[in-house]
Design an enzyme around this catalytic site. Structure first.
Site, PDB file in Angstrom:
ATOM      1  N   ASP A 115       0.861  -1.177   0.000  1.00 26.64           N
ATOM      2  CA  ASP A 115       0.000   0.000   0.000  1.00 26.64           C
ATOM      3  C   ASP A 115       0.904   1.235   0.000  1.00 26.64           C
ATOM      4  OD1 ASP A 115      -2.059   1.961   0.552  1.00 26.64           O
ATOM      5  OD2 ASP A 115      -3.274   0.286   1.269  1.00 26.64           O
ATOM      6  N   SER A 179      -3.707  19.564   0.716  1.00 28.49           N
ATOM      7  CA  SER A 179      -3.929  18.233   0.168  1.00 28.49           C
ATOM      8  C   SER A 179      -2.736  17.802  -0.694  1.00 28.49           C
ATOM      9  CB  SER A 179      -5.217  18.244  -0.647  1.00 28.49           C
ATOM     10  OG  SER A 179      -5.245  17.181  -1.552  1.00 28.49           O
ATOM     11  N   HIS A 263       5.435  28.560 -12.436  1.00 31.49           N
ATOM     12  CA  HIS A 263       6.157  27.868 -13.490  1.00 31.49           C
ATOM     13  C   HIS A 263       6.491  26.430 -13.121  1.00 31.49           C
ATOM     14  CE1 HIS A 263       7.412  27.655 -17.509  1.00 31.49           C
ATOM     15  NE2 HIS A 263       8.289  26.782 -17.064  1.00 31.49           N
ATOM     16  N   GLU A 265       4.809  24.727 -11.295  1.00 30.21           N
ATOM     17  CA  GLU A 265       3.493  24.091 -11.318  1.00 30.21           C
ATOM     18  C   GLU A 265       3.179  23.480 -12.687  1.00 30.21           C
ATOM     19  OE1 GLU A 265       1.150  23.328  -9.228  1.00 30.21           O
ATOM     20  OE2 GLU A 265      -0.571  22.996 -10.556  1.00 30.21           O
ATOM     21  N   TYR A 267       5.198  22.201 -14.636  1.00 28.81           N
ATOM     22  CA  TYR A 267       5.944  20.944 -14.736  1.00 28.81           C
ATOM     23  C   TYR A 267       5.366  19.893 -13.808  1.00 28.81           C
ATOM     24  CZ  TYR A 267       8.873  23.273 -17.955  1.00 28.81           C
ATOM     25  OH  TYR A 267       9.284  23.940 -19.060  1.00 28.81           O
ATOM     26  N   SER A 278       6.364   7.316 -20.947  1.00 28.04           N
ATOM     27  CA  SER A 278       7.546   6.457 -20.905  1.00 28.04           C
ATOM     28  C   SER A 278       7.192   5.019 -20.544  1.00 28.04           C
ATOM     29  CB  SER A 278       8.567   6.988 -19.892  1.00 28.04           C
ATOM     30  OG  SER A 278       8.898   8.304 -20.205  1.00 28.04           O
ATOM     31  N   HIS A 312       9.881  34.736 -17.266  1.00 27.45           N
ATOM     32  CA  HIS A 312       9.445  34.783 -18.674  1.00 27.45           C
ATOM     33  C   HIS A 312       7.937  34.974 -18.800  1.00 27.45           C
ATOM     34  CE1 HIS A 312       9.147  30.103 -18.774  1.00 27.45           C
ATOM     35  NE2 HIS A 312       7.960  30.591 -18.594  1.00 27.45           N
ATOM     36  N   THR A 338      14.026  18.846 -22.579  1.00 32.02           N
ATOM     37  CA  THR A 338      12.749  18.438 -23.164  1.00 32.02           C
ATOM     38  C   THR A 338      12.994  17.757 -24.498  1.00 32.02           C
ATOM     39  OG1 THR A 338      11.841  20.422 -22.145  1.00 32.02           O
ATOM     40  CG2 THR A 338      10.402  19.229 -23.625  1.00 32.02           C
ATOM     41  N   ARG A 460      -6.128  37.610 -25.116  1.00 29.35           N
ATOM     42  CA  ARG A 460      -6.872  36.555 -24.439  1.00 29.35           C
ATOM     43  C   ARG A 460      -7.823  37.181 -23.421  1.00 29.35           C
ATOM     44  NH1 ARG A 460      -2.429  34.104 -20.189  1.00 29.35           N
ATOM     45  NH2 ARG A 460      -4.165  32.813 -19.543  1.00 29.35           N
TER      46      ARG A 460
END
Lengths: 553, 388, 192
Positions: A115, A179, A263, A265, A267, A278, A312, A338, A460
């Site tokens: 578990d 959480s 930023h 976040e 990722y 993968s 940025h 990346t 936007r």
């Protein structure tokens, strides 16, 4: 079964299900008090799905309003609350919980553990979420508008000028952050302490690796976000002025703090997706993941770089040229790790023996479209050009390309990939493929035109637009509706599978699947591995990837 | 090997065809080239990076598609065993790095160009307001607000939408060509962003802080832009129109402006009582330009964020209370203080209009305070009166 | 559900959880530490054009080889009913030269108000070279209704100011920090 991995799990039926008392009360008690990683994983996945449909409906309202210029369906203020809530819920209520749900289901099984390390904490970290979202959604019923300043809630629009409901949003974010932090501590404790004997860190499945790194990212950034919203709260009610120029504060400081969280976040949202991809690509290429070590290093490098690129997001806010240069270079640098990931994935399927089951289709779509999103990201890194792109639909197109076919598609792929293991039944492959083609095509119809809208000058977060933007907005709206409704097929497919409509799944499920979870029966026992399986060094196991060995009929 | 190359070539030619179609259509949907040296540099940079990215894309997707077609199990392809290669990893770490350096060089050059610090010929202060722009010509003593000119009827679909729907203002910012114009950008309330794509200028307007940007416009014309930072409910309704004139025409405009300013000052002096008809007519105009975004032409508002004015306790009640709200706003709501932006006459007119429209003057229903006229002198008095 | 497998790990587990929790608390603190850190960085690098506090008069001589244009701007925040403008729009001065200028301020209301002027400098690289000996922005300013006043500003430009700086803009934004005034507006809220 892999000859190199010896697992001694108990097939005895003494723990094949959850303990549940009869009746509705029994049902409620089972789910509210459960400390089982599979139950909690299911709860996370359920709340993510509910939120996905909810925030998706908000997106469809936004797209409906933007179908034609002019004020049509929803008022500008409600439009702003829709964009805000869509963003907040998709980020905090869909992508984050869905990956925590996958982590709960998979990490113990992949590590050969019974578990999660801290089961009671696990229960608590889930049950905080429904309260957080209830509070967040209750803002719709508070007079003076729900949060209407975008998911980035920039000060002073959200502080001095924010509606009273802002305090509820702040509280909801505190709970969600709590959480996430508890969930992350649990995941780290599980990965570091619960691995099967013999499994070294550099032998863990990629999904576990990406989650380990993600959990550390979360631990570092969620407290900063909590601090930031606390500063907002004290600015609003207790006379501090962190973000108010009048008292010596600075609204730009808010943006620095927010993006220092924000930023990394993004990722947090995408690294577990990398892990899922993968896992899936090798299975359906029947070939081992290419460059495992470099994949791990690249993930760590991305996580590290994510801390030093936040400015940025703020180039137009007045950054000194030296800082602009430094942050432009560091942002461009992220393209290297990346790129390594993308190239390694391509090398994984290259010269494989590829089949196209639904999870693989979604994973391939991820490869194409996430790369597209990466390209527009690279363009956005170029500061002078960013002055033109910033806050336009070009940015909207960019982050939807990395998040929808990136995070969301990989989560969908993961569900298709593992649901036979979870339920013991295969999903309906025809419906899966239909879902794939409908959503992939409509996704591009929705988001690709947004690149052009942005370049042509559409900002936007506007509820109404100039006439020259009409055609592409119409295309995007049509695409969005097809995309939205295509997921009802997904929902139907899941429900049917859970109800046991599909044919029985084997232990291994997929011909090319590897790892501890595939040595358990489908569905796996309630407590995954009561006796830890022994992990045998896979020195020779590359040879073992010969599929002919693994047939299990 | 030969077939691979042939297949690659076929893919490449398809891609190139696609790109050709793309660039034909790009004229409408690409970034504008613009009319300043900087905007052209940005455009070139944008296109350079775009083509580099397209080349990488063709390469990566080419290999990917090749593998998807040729290495299928259904084709009888058996999986190879390789799974790592330090050499390959290094190659695809180093080559992208070199490409990035190649991208960074022109980007750095353009950024340096934007930092030009030579003296400007003209300084204009731009202040973002919810939801309008104010322009102050520092060297000329000209100062005015620039509001959205598109009518509510067009927005609500009751009238056909004009060519420049949502991109037109009542008073554009006028500038000379071939002069270095320095924009000093700040804000009055929340963060806005002043963006005109064809000038290649986007600068956030931040309350309490000043930032600068500059442009040298090479072609006379009208250039349109919008606020680019979410700033509240009217964010989509605060366009920017820049009219660039050749030097003589610009001089003429400046002279005119100074005359207008003088006339306005005189008119303000008068403050004489107005008739109901005059007030109602002027009030309807002010209401349409200033209030309808939130409170709607029908006076119904959009509760709960924007309360209805029809039958409102405030609009049918004590005049002083209503004036106080119009002048000073309501904290924590979208209701802003109009004291600075509207003249006494405007406020008198719009308050009179509100009090006598939508049945608000029904004294039988709302009591004696309902309806009535408000004169500019009363507004002036209210301004002076202590809010306490 | 506890078995030997878990039991063996409990001690290790507790240590790890404590370490991770302290890391979380540290990061929470770090968020707050960013605030003073940011202010220091801003003043050093001129981010956001923040100027530093009071300095002494410069009497080390004047660099007459250079002339710098200093522009003065004034903004009133959130429509506060004050008149606020620089007496001079621009001055041309040498680095090292002490200059006194004034801002005219008038409280157009009938009640006393307290305001705070916030300075900002552009180009931001010039911020740390613009040095103020006396400024009305150093403290809050209180003025009675209808009162008007010239507020003094005494400053010089540091002789080390970079060669590429020819024009410096000094902008002040006037914020209302009166307590009672805020309450008046808040009281309007109840009526909506």
């Amino acid at each position: 079964m892999t000859p190199t991995r010896v697992s001694k799990h108990h097939d005895d039926d003494h723990d094949h299900g959850a303990h549940q008392e009869p009746g509705f009360l029994g049902f409620v008690k089972r789910w509210v008090f459960t400390t089982n990683h599979k139950d909690i994983g299911t709860l996370y996945l359920t709340i993510a799905m509910v939120n996905f449909l909810l925030a998706g409906a908000m997106a469809l309202l936004i797209r409906s309003e933007l179908f034609l210029p002019g004020h049509r369906l929803i008022a500008p203020d409600f439009f702003n609350t829709m964009t805000t809530m869509h963003g907040l819920i998709m980020v905090f209520g869909v992508v984050m919980p869905v990956f925590v749900g996958l982590a709960n289901w998979q990490i113990p099984m992949m590590l050969g553990a019974p578990d999660m390390a801290l089961p009671r904490l696990n229960n608590w970290s889930f049950w905080l979420l429904p309260f957080a979202f209830t509070i967040l959604l209750s803002t719709f019923f508070i007079s003076g508008s729900a949060p209407n300043y975008g998911w980035t809630f920039y000060a002073p629009l959200s502080t001095k000028y924010g509606p009273p409901s802002t305090d509820f949003m702040i509280f909801a974010i505190h709970i969600m952050g709590m959480s996430s932090i508890l969930g992350s501590i649990n995941i780290i404790a599980t990965i570091l302490n619960m691995r099967a004997p013999g499994m070294k860190l550099m032998q863990m499945p990629m999904f576990v690796w990406t989650w380990l790194i993600t959990a550390f990212l979360l631990l570092a950034i969620m407290p900063v976000l909590a601090g930031t919203v606390t500063m907002m709260l004290t600015d609003r009610h207790f006379g501090t002025s962190f973000f108010d120029a009048a008292g010596g504060g600075d609204p730009i400081l808010f943006q620095h703090l927010f993006w220092f969280f924000g930023h990394p976040e993004v990722y947090v949202l995408i690294l577990p997706a990398f892990g899922v991809i993968s896992e899936i690509l090798p299975t359906f290429s029947r070939k081992k993941l290419f460059g495992y070590h470099f994949m791990v290093y690249a993930t760590a490098a991305i996580a590290f770089l994510s801390y030093i690129v936040w400015v940025h997001h703020m180039f137009t806010a007045g950054v000194p040229i030296q800082a602009a240069l430094i942050f432009m270079y560091s942002t461009m640098l992220i393209a290297v790790p990346t790129g390594i990931k993308i190239f390694n994935w391509v090398a994984t399927i290259f010269k494989g023996s590829i089949t196209f089951e639904t999870p693989m289709l979604f994973a391939i779509a991820f490869l194409f479209m996430f790369t597209l999103g990466g390209f527009s990201g690279l363009m956005l890194a170029i500061v002078p050009a960013d002055y033109q792109y910033q806050d336009t639909y070009f940015v909207v197109a960019h982050f939807h390309y990395v998040l929808v076919p990136g995070a969301i598609f990989s989560a969908i792929a993961a569900v298709y990939y593992w649901i036979p293991k979870w339920t013991g039944h295969m999903y309906n492959e025809t419906l899966g493929k239909l879902h794939f083609w409908l959503s992939t095509i409509s996704l591009n119809i929705t988001f690709f035109p947004m690149h052009f809208l942005g370049l042509a000058g559409m900002p936007r977060r506007i509820p109404d637009y100039a006439l020259q933007f009409t055609d592409f907005n119409q295309i995007a709206t049509v695409g969005a509706f097809i995309f939205g409704f295509s997921h009802l097929i997904f929902l139907y497919n899941i429900i049917q599978t859970v109800r046991g409509k599909g044919k029985k799944a084997t232990k291994r499920v997929w011909e090319g699947a590897h790892g501890f979870e595939w040595t358990l029966p489908s569905p796996p026992p309630y407590h995954s591995f009561l006796t830890p399986p022994v992990f045998v060094e896979e020195a020779s196991s590359h040879e073992a990837w010969d599929v002919s060995d693994h047939h299990e009929k | 090997m030969h077939t691979i190359i042939r297949k690659c070539c076929r893919w490449m030619s398809w891609m190139l065809l696609l790109c050709g179609v793309g660039s034909a259509f790009a004229s409408k949907y690409n970034m504008p080239v613009g009319v300043t040296p900087i905007s052209r540099e940005i455009y070139t940079l944008h296109m350079t990076i775009f083509w580099i990215v397209v080349a990488i894309g063709i390469l990566v997707f080419g290999v990917l598609i090749y593998a998807l077609i040729n290495h299928r199990k259904s084709q009888g392809h058996v999986a190879a065993k390789f799974h790592s290669s330090l050499k390959v990893e290094l190659i695809w770490t180093i080559i992208p790095f070199l490409i990035l350096i190649a991208m960074a060089i022109p980007a750095t050059r353009v950024l340096m160009l934007m930092e030009d610090d030579s003296d400007a010929d003209l300084n204009i202060k731009i202040t973002g307001y919810q939801w309008k722009w104010k322009y102050d010509y520092l060297d000329e003593n000209i100062s005015f607000f620039s509001n959205l000119a598109t009518t509510q009827d067009q927005i609500q679909g009751k009238a056909p939408k004009g060519e420049n729907y949502l991109l037109e203002v009542d008073k554009p910012i006028v500038v000379p060509t071939h002069k270095k114009i320095r924009f000093l950008v700040t804000a009055n309330d929340v963060i806005h962003s002043w963006w005109v794509p064809e000038l290649g200028v986007k600068r956030d307007a931040i309350p309490g802080f000043i930032h600068e940007a500059w442009a040298k416009i090479e072609k006379p014309g009208t250039y349109r832009g919008q606020c680019a930072e979410l700033c509240g409910v009217g964010h989509g309704f605060m366009p920017i129109v820049v009219v660039a004139l050749d030097e003589p025409d610009y001089k003429k405009w400046v002279a005119e402006q100074k005359g207008v300013a003088l006339k306005q000052a005189n008119a303000l002096e008068e403050n004489k009582p107005l008739t109901k008809a005059e007030l109602m007519e002027a009030g309807q105009k002010v209401y349409g330009a200033t209030c309808t975004v939130c409170h709607q032409a029908t006076g119904m508002g959009m509760p709960p964020a924007f309360p209805a004015l029809k039958g409102s306790k405030i609009v049918t009640g004590d005049v002083a209370k209503q004036l106080s709200i119009v002048l000073h706003g309501v904290k924590g709501t979208a209701m802003q203080a109009f004291g600075e932006q509207l003249t006494d006459k405007d406020i008198a007119a719009v308050v009179t209009y509100q009090r006598n429209s939508w049945g608000n003057d029904d004294q039988a229903k709302f009591g004696k305070a309902a309806g009535g006229l408000v004169q500019p002198s009363e507004v002036a008095a209210a301004r002076k009166a202590s809010s306490n | 559900m506890k078995n030997d497998f878990q039991f063996l790990r409990e001690k290790k587990q507790r240590r790890l959880v404590i370490a991770l929790t302290s890391f979380v608390l540290m990061m929470f603190g770090f968020g707050y530490a960013m605030v003073p850190l940011y202010n220091v960085l801003c003043k050093q690098l001129g981010i956001n054009g923040k100027t530093s506090g009071r300095v002494v008069l410069d009497d080390t001589g004047i660099d007459e080889s250079r002339v710098i244009t200093v522009q003065f701007l004034a903004t009133t925040n959130a429509y506060i009913p004050w008149e606020f403008r620089p007496r001079l729009r621009t001055v041309r001065m040498h680095p090292g030269e002490n200059k006194a200028v004034a801002y005219f301020a008038r409280n157009n209301t009938d009640h006393e108000m307290t305001v705070q002027a916030i300075p900002s400098v552009t180009p931001s690289g010039a911020a740390k070279y613009l040095k103020k000996t006396e400024c009305f922005c150093f403290t809050q300013q209180k003025m009675k209704g209808q009162e008007e006043m010239d507020w003094p500003l005494l400053f010089h430009i540091d002789k080390n100011v970079p060669k590429n700086i020819h024009t410096i803009t000094l902008a002040y934004t006037l914020f209302d920090v009166t307590k009672s005034h805020a309450q008046v507006i808040e009281s309007n809220q109840g009526h909506l």
